[in-house]
Each structure stands twice: as C-alpha cells, then as structure tokens.
Motif scaffolding. Structure first.
Motif, mmCIF file in Angstrom:
data_model
loop_
_atom_site.group_PDB
_atom_site.id
_atom_site.type_symbol
_atom_site.label_atom_id
_atom_site.label_comp_id
_atom_site.label_asym_id
_atom_site.label_seq_id
_atom_site.Cartn_x
_atom_site.Cartn_y
_atom_site.Cartn_z
ATOM 1 N N ARG A 72 0.849 -1.171 0.220
ATOM 2 C CA ARG A 72 -0.058 -0.042 -0.043
ATOM 3 C C ARG A 72 1.088 1.371 -0.013
ATOM 4 N N TRP A 73 2.005 1.091 0.817
ATOM 5 C CA TRP A 73 2.961 2.363 0.908
ATOM 6 C C TRP A 73 3.539 2.737 -0.564
ATOM 7 N N ARG A 74 3.872 1.624 -1.258
ATOM 8 C CA ARG A 74 4.424 1.688 -2.596
ATOM 9 C C ARG A 74 3.555 2.077 -3.503
ATOM 10 N N GLN A 112 0.933 4.309 -2.884
ATOM 11 C CA GLN A 112 0.288 5.423 -2.434
ATOM 12 C C GLN A 112 1.589 6.619 -2.306
ATOM 13 N N ALA A 113 2.914 6.257 -2.009
ATOM 14 C CA ALA A 113 3.646 7.191 -1.862
ATOM 15 C C ALA A 113 5.008 6.839 -2.378
ATOM 16 N N GLY A 114 5.013 5.734 -3.207
ATOM 17 C CA GLY A 114 6.427 5.504 -3.861
ATOM 18 C C GLY A 114 7.319 4.343 -3.404
ATOM 19 N N GLY A 115 8.204 3.904 -4.194
ATOM 20 C CA GLY A 115 9.302 2.904 -3.662
ATOM 21 C C GLY A 115 9.938 3.663 -2.481
ATOM 22 N N LYS A 116 10.737 4.712 -2.580
ATOM 23 C CA LYS A 116 11.651 5.301 -1.552
ATOM 24 C C LYS A 116 10.766 5.433 -0.417
ATOM 25 N N ALA A 117 9.546 6.032 -0.286
ATOM 26 C CA ALA A 117 8.693 6.220 0.977
ATOM 27 C C ALA A 117 8.221 4.723 1.622
ATOM 28 N N ALA A 118 8.002 3.818 0.675
ATOM 29 C CA ALA A 118 7.846 2.452 1.046
ATOM 30 C C ALA A 118 8.908 1.913 1.806
ATOM 31 N N GLY A 119 10.130 1.973 1.287
ATOM 32 C CA GLY A 119 11.438 1.407 1.868
ATOM 33 C C GLY A 119 11.796 2.269 3.182
ATOM 34 N N ALA A 120 11.215 3.357 3.253
ATOM 35 C CA ALA A 120 11.711 4.208 4.641
ATOM 36 C C ALA A 120 10.557 3.827 5.707
ATOM 37 N N LEU A 121 9.461 3.552 5.447
ATOM 38 C CA LEU A 121 8.178 3.014 6.303
ATOM 39 C C LEU A 121 8.551 1.538 6.542
ATOM 40 N N SER A 122 9.026 0.992 5.561
ATOM 41 C CA SER A 122 9.365 -0.607 6.094
ATOM 42 C C SER A 122 10.433 -0.617 7.024
ATOM 43 N N ALA A 164 2.006 8.491 3.592
ATOM 44 C CA ALA A 164 1.226 7.859 2.673
ATOM 45 C C ALA A 164 -0.420 8.116 2.773
ATOM 46 N N ASP A 165 -0.947 7.733 4.038
ATOM 47 C CA ASP A 165 -2.293 7.945 3.810
ATOM 48 C C ASP A 165 -2.997 9.252 3.521
ATOM 49 N N ARG A 166 -2.154 10.336 4.143
ATOM 50 C CA ARG A 166 -2.784 11.709 3.920
ATOM 51 C C ARG A 166 -2.805 12.067 2.599
#
Length: 101
Positions: A44-46, A48-58, A96-98
């Motif tokens: 979902r992060w990927r 909504q917000a892209g790969g870099k954000a998904a990596g950071a949130l993971s 991501a969600d915002r």
C-alpha cells in the motif's frame, strides 16, 4: 468496501503479531501475522507514496518491532507495543495515507 488505511494495517500488524505470539505461546505464529501485515502495508505504501517512501516506512516498521523489545524492559510489554505501533501508524499516515485521502 472502503480501503483500510496503511497506517491501520501497520499498527494492527505490530499489535496483532505481539498478541498472537503472547496468547498462543507460539512466537512463529506472531511472526507470520507481523510479516503478513508488514507486506500488505508495504504494498500500500508503494502504491500511495512510491518506492523510497515504502522503503523508509518498511524500515521504520522493522525498527519499531526491534525497538519494542528493549523498550518493553523499561515500560512493560503492552505499553511498548502500543507506543511503537502508534509511532509507525503516525508516520504511515503522514507519508502515505494523508496523500491518498
């Protein structure tokens, strides 16, 4: 059916993983819950917000899991798990969600 926010998925994974491990006395089963929710949140992060954000949130999700252990020795298990779950949920919402709302 409305989409479940990634922040709720991540928080549920941390709290649910701990709860399952504690109540079933099977740490591996709790790990399955933790990993499944983490994978669902990362997907979902990927989106909504892209790969870099998904990596950071993971990374934050894994760090929260790891950090809850030493924190639990200071404040107790449930307060620790709830605290790190709240922190990950807040970060997930902010990154991501915002944006998706």
């Amino acid at each position: 059916m409305a989409k479940i926010p990634s922040s709720a998925i991540a928080a549920t994974g941390l709290v649910g993983g701990y709860g399952v491990a504690r109540w079933t006395k099977k740490r591996q089963l709790g790990g399955v819950v933790l990993a499944a929710a983490g994978a669902a949140a990362a997907q979902r992060w990927r989106a909504q917000a892209g790969g870099k954000a998904a990596g950071a949130l993971s990374a934050a999700y894994v760090a929260a899991f790891a950090g809850s252990h030493p924190l639990a020795k200071k404040i107790g298990a449930w307060p620790s798990v709830l605290g790190v779950a709240g922190a990950v949920a807040l970060a997930s919402w902010a990154v991501a969600d915002r944006r998706a709302a």
